[in-house]
Scaffold this motif. Sequence first.
Motif, short mmCIF file in Angstrom:
data_model
loop_
_atom_site.label_atom_id
_atom_site.label_comp_id
_atom_site.label_asym_id
_atom_site.label_seq_id
_atom_site.Cartn_x
_atom_site.Cartn_y
_atom_site.Cartn_z
N ASP A 32 24.50 4.41 83.49
CA ASP A 32 25.40 3.35 83.00
C ASP A 32 24.80 1.97 83.24
N GLY A 36 23.83 -0.76 80.28
CA GLY A 36 24.39 -2.10 80.26
C GLY A 36 23.36 -3.18 80.49
N GLY A 77 31.80 -2.23 77.64
CA GLY A 77 32.70 -1.57 78.58
C GLY A 77 33.63 -0.60 77.87
N TYR A 81 33.85 3.50 78.23
CA TYR A 81 35.11 4.20 78.49
C TYR A 81 35.37 5.28 77.45
N GLY A 164 32.91 2.64 82.08
CA GLY A 164 33.08 1.45 81.26
C GLY A 164 32.92 0.17 82.06
N LEU A 165 33.47 0.15 83.28
CA LEU A 165 33.36 -1.04 84.12
C LEU A 165 31.91 -1.30 84.52
N GLY A 168 29.93 -2.54 81.42
CA GLY A 168 30.32 -3.90 81.06
C GLY A 168 29.79 -4.94 82.04
#
Length: 243
Positions: A32, A36, A77, A81, A164-165, A168
């Motif tokens: 992740d 990002g 984000g 998710y 997602g967090l 992001g």
Amino acid sequence: MSTPATPRAGISTSAGAPHPERHFAGAAVIRDIVIGMADGLTVPFALIAGLSGAFNSTEIVLVAGLAEIAAGGIAMGLGGYLAAKSEADHYASERRREEAEITAVPEEEAAELVRAFERYGVTEGESRGVVGALRRSPAAMLDFTLRMELGLALPERSRLFTSGLTIGLAYVAGGFIPLAPYFFTRRAGTALLYSVLLTGLALWFFGAVKGRFTGLAPLRSALQTLLIGGIAAGAAFAIASAL
């Protein structure tokens, strides 16, 4: 984030001392962050570089850059998710299907497990005992079938939000690196030069750290990340400048 190496009890050495096994347990989080950060370093850089050449104004670059980082961070984000939710939904759907098949056609499901074992060099006679033991516990057979036959593992519920967090926030962190020089100078050309240097150094450092956590040689990982990120940023910059 998980530590890069998690010691566990393992086999004993010839002297009888336990041999700790060390495996990296944070692959999903690192993935992740990579997603990002990689986008955060390249996409905003291409935008601000193109704007620097078109307008030669740090004010315009800052406003547009901040807006892009905010919008991109939210979009990335939400994408993370939805991807994690799709993975969880797929697992739940396959679990329901396999559960129904184990109940309706248990002999066929057992035969499928035997054939799955054969792909690993386990003979039918050797695997029959294991499959028979699993059939005594339908829940255990279901979990084993999902892993062995379909390669599916139970997704962590927290991944719906943490994925997602993480993506992001990593995007936002990466986006501020190429934008940072524009806060400290009013000359867009000078800021762009520093932005190129900072982005290159960030890609190099990011690649080295990624290699440390994933077990790759840090130098090789750094060069790989710098090359791929540089090509992506250069291509995006060329398109933005042409437009």
